[in-house]
Design an enzyme around this catalytic site. Structure first.
Site, mmCIF file in Angstrom:
data_model
loop_
_atom_site.group_PDB
_atom_site.id
_atom_site.type_symbol
_atom_site.label_atom_id
_atom_site.label_comp_id
_atom_site.label_asym_id
_atom_site.label_seq_id
_atom_site.Cartn_x
_atom_site.Cartn_y
_atom_site.Cartn_z
ATOM 1 N N LYS A 175 -1.504 15.378 10.776
ATOM 2 C CA LYS A 175 -0.557 14.838 10.029
ATOM 3 C C LYS A 175 0.307 15.595 8.992
ATOM 4 C CE LYS A 175 -4.119 12.605 7.968
ATOM 5 N NZ LYS A 175 -5.400 12.999 8.797
ATOM 6 N N ARG B 292 -5.388 4.607 2.432
ATOM 7 C CA ARG B 292 -6.924 4.979 3.277
ATOM 8 C C ARG B 292 -7.509 3.769 3.106
ATOM 9 N NH1 ARG B 292 -6.430 10.675 3.141
ATOM 10 N NH2 ARG B 292 -8.215 11.676 4.247
ATOM 11 N N ARG C 120 -9.260 25.395 11.407
ATOM 12 C CA ARG C 120 -8.303 25.650 10.538
ATOM 13 C C ARG C 120 -8.705 26.781 9.489
ATOM 14 N NH1 ARG C 120 -6.485 20.030 7.837
ATOM 15 N NH2 ARG C 120 -8.702 19.847 7.592
ATOM 16 N N ARG D 238 -11.207 25.515 3.973
ATOM 17 C CA ARG D 238 -11.511 24.352 2.923
ATOM 18 C C ARG D 238 -12.762 23.815 2.883
ATOM 19 N NH1 ARG D 238 -7.030 19.522 4.470
ATOM 20 N NH2 ARG D 238 -8.909 18.006 4.212
ATOM 21 N N ARG E 56 -16.289 12.660 7.163
ATOM 22 C CA ARG E 56 -14.744 12.127 6.815
ATOM 23 C C ARG E 56 -14.225 11.263 8.043
ATOM 24 N NH1 ARG E 56 -12.343 18.034 6.387
ATOM 25 N NH2 ARG E 56 -10.265 16.881 6.672
HETATM 26 P P1 AP5 Z 1 -3.554 19.471 9.963
HETATM 27 O O1 AP5 Z 1 -1.870 19.150 9.997
HETATM 28 O O2 AP5 Z 1 -4.025 20.140 8.748
HETATM 29 O O3 AP5 Z 1 -4.340 17.783 10.008
HETATM 30 P P2 AP5 Z 1 -4.233 16.658 9.095
HETATM 31 O O4 AP5 Z 1 -4.346 15.526 9.861
HETATM 32 O O5 AP5 Z 1 -3.494 16.899 7.895
HETATM 33 O O6 AP5 Z 1 -5.646 16.850 8.336
HETATM 34 P P3 AP5 Z 1 -6.619 16.838 7.137
HETATM 35 O O7 AP5 Z 1 -7.826 17.220 7.420
HETATM 36 O O8 AP5 Z 1 -5.747 17.397 5.895
HETATM 37 O O9 AP5 Z 1 -6.581 15.260 6.980
HETATM 38 P P4 AP5 Z 1 -7.570 14.440 6.009
HETATM 39 O O10 AP5 Z 1 -7.089 13.080 6.241
HETATM 40 O O11 AP5 Z 1 -9.128 14.582 6.425
HETATM 41 O O12 AP5 Z 1 -7.577 15.166 4.503
HETATM 42 P P5 AP5 Z 1 -6.671 14.967 3.407
HETATM 43 O O13 AP5 Z 1 -6.320 16.374 2.882
HETATM 44 O O14 AP5 Z 1 -5.680 13.736 3.450
HETATM 45 O O15 AP5 Z 1 -4.201 20.062 11.267
HETATM 46 C C1 AP5 Z 1 -5.643 20.443 11.428
HETATM 47 C C2 AP5 Z 1 -5.774 21.884 12.331
HETATM 48 O O16 AP5 Z 1 -5.368 21.664 13.550
HETATM 49 C C3 AP5 Z 1 -5.000 22.935 11.721
HETATM 50 O O17 AP5 Z 1 -5.401 23.874 11.804
HETATM 51 C C4 AP5 Z 1 -3.569 22.767 12.636
HETATM 52 O O18 AP5 Z 1 -3.049 24.173 12.552
HETATM 53 C C5 AP5 Z 1 -4.082 22.332 13.861
HETATM 54 N N1 AP5 Z 1 -3.367 21.363 14.582
HETATM 55 C C6 AP5 Z 1 -2.587 20.607 14.265
HETATM 56 N N2 AP5 Z 1 -1.779 19.738 15.109
HETATM 57 C C7 AP5 Z 1 -2.139 20.319 16.285
HETATM 58 C C8 AP5 Z 1 -1.794 20.177 17.601
HETATM 59 N N3 AP5 Z 1 -1.232 19.360 18.045
HETATM 60 N N4 AP5 Z 1 -2.708 20.849 18.690
HETATM 61 C C9 AP5 Z 1 -3.689 21.871 18.084
HETATM 62 N N5 AP5 Z 1 -3.853 22.372 17.094
HETATM 63 C C10 AP5 Z 1 -3.316 21.502 15.935
HETATM 64 O O19 AP5 Z 1 -7.817 14.253 2.478
HETATM 65 C C11 AP5 Z 1 -9.141 15.324 2.054
HETATM 66 C C12 AP5 Z 1 -9.986 14.377 1.013
HETATM 67 O O20 AP5 Z 1 -9.166 14.049 -0.170
HETATM 68 C C13 AP5 Z 1 -10.426 13.107 1.497
HETATM 69 O O21 AP5 Z 1 -11.680 13.308 2.194
HETATM 70 C C14 AP5 Z 1 -10.576 12.352 0.379
HETATM 71 O O22 AP5 Z 1 -11.900 12.716 -0.392
HETATM 72 C C15 AP5 Z 1 -9.371 12.560 -0.627
HETATM 73 N N6 AP5 Z 1 -8.406 11.745 -0.395
HETATM 74 C C16 AP5 Z 1 -7.055 12.180 0.040
HETATM 75 N N7 AP5 Z 1 -6.262 11.152 -0.027
HETATM 76 C C17 AP5 Z 1 -7.112 9.960 -0.300
HETATM 77 C C18 AP5 Z 1 -7.116 8.489 -0.613
HETATM 78 N N8 AP5 Z 1 -5.822 8.021 -0.230
HETATM 79 N N9 AP5 Z 1 -7.936 7.781 -0.999
HETATM 80 C C19 AP5 Z 1 -9.120 8.380 -1.357
HETATM 81 N N10 AP5 Z 1 -9.320 9.686 -1.206
HETATM 82 C C20 AP5 Z 1 -8.439 10.381 -0.741
#
Ligand code: AP5
Ligand code: ZN
Length: 213
Positions: free
Chosen positions: A13, A85, A124, A157, A168
């Site tokens: 994402k 979410r 990552r 991270r 997660r």
């Molecule tokens: P990356 O692009 O980093 O993936 P992502 O989908 O952004 O992953 P996140 O882990 O950041 O998402 P998340 O939803 O778990 O965490 P968030 O930060 O929102 O890609 C991942 C890896 O793969 C990278 O190394 C990249 O290089 C590689 N890659 C990408 N595309 C690829 C491809 N096509 N092929 C191969 N490799 C690829 O949330 C974190 C925490 O914050 C949550 O757990 C929660 O506690 C809190 N939080 C955030 N938002 C909320 C909310 N709205 N409500 C409540 N709590 C929240």
């Protein structure tokens, strides 16, 4: 253009939202990045969020809703990455976007299997200075574990350990998949196969989004 980005943890994402934001000149709002920034600055929000995030659980709807509403008031076009979410967050967003007359054009779902996700996330690495995201297999830094942009040593991270990633993923299935169904009913979901190479996902996304402009 006003978009939502959905997908399991590690689906890509953030990687794709940054590219779309640049190409289509919209602001990328990642609620995860906002929380991580608060944690690293040691703000009140960061202190509340840190332990919850490290367990792979969700920060409260109340906190997330007010944080996002503030952003929406300032911006006309945006990508929301990682929000809503929960169903409560989705209902809140619906009401806020109606009030502000900034309704969502589409919700992009980047679909990837659990095993692929665990593999991606364990490889990552992120730059703690500028936030650039790498992958030791698919998006390698030029120099060993150092940021291409600013030279800082890359880190993992705290919530990227395998047991937390699996938690997660469970939280995503339970709380966020019903949100996707909610948008599917409004015909707003665009599903992309996120198992493709980064460039192919981007190409597919750009092609679809060009028809919105
Ligand atoms: P990356 O692009 O980093 O993936 P992502 O989908 O952004 O992953 P996140 O882990 O950041 O998402 P998340 O939803 O778990 O965490 P968030 O930060 O929102 O890609 C991942 C890896 O793969 C990278 O190394 C990249 O290089 C590689 N890659 C990408 N595309 C690829 C491809 N096509 N092929 C191969 N490799 C690829 O949330 C974190 C925490 O914050 C949550 O757990 C929660 O506690 C809190 N939080 C955030 N938002 C909320 C909310 N709205 N409500 C409540 N709590 C929240
Ligand atoms: Zn950097």
């Amino acid at each position: 253009m006003r978009l939502l980005f959905f997908g399991p943890p590690g689906a890509g994402k953030g990687t794709q939202a940054k590219k779309v934001a640049k190409e289509f000149d919209v602001v990328h709002i990642s609620t995860g990045d906002i929380l991580r920034d608060a944690v690293s600055k040691g703000t009140e929000l960061g202190k509340k969020a840190k332990a919850i995030m490290d367990r792979g659980e969700l920060v409260s709807d109340e906190i997330m809703n007010s944080l996002v509403k503030e952003k929406l008031e300032e911006l006309d076009s945006f990508i929301l990455d990682g929000y809503p979410r929960t169903l409560d967050q989705a209902k809140f967003l619906d009401q806020a976007t109606k009030e502000l007359k900034k309704e969502i054009d589409a919700a992009v779902l980047i679909d990837v299997s659990e095993e692929e996700i665990v593999k991606r996330i364990s490889n990552r690495r992120v730059c703690p200075n500028c936030g650039k995201v790498y992958n030791l297999i698919t998006l390698k830094p030029k120099e060993d574990e150092k940021c291409d942009v600013c030279g800082t040593k890359l880190i993992q991270r705290d919530d990227d350990k395998e047991d937390v990633v699996r938690e997660r993923y469970k939280v995503y299935k339970k709380n966020t998949e019903p949100v996707i169904e909610y948008y599917r009913k409004n015909n707003k979901i665009i599903t992309i196969d996120g198992a493709q190479d980064v460039e192919d996902v981007t190409k597919e996304l750009f092609n679809i989004l060009r028809s919105f402009n």
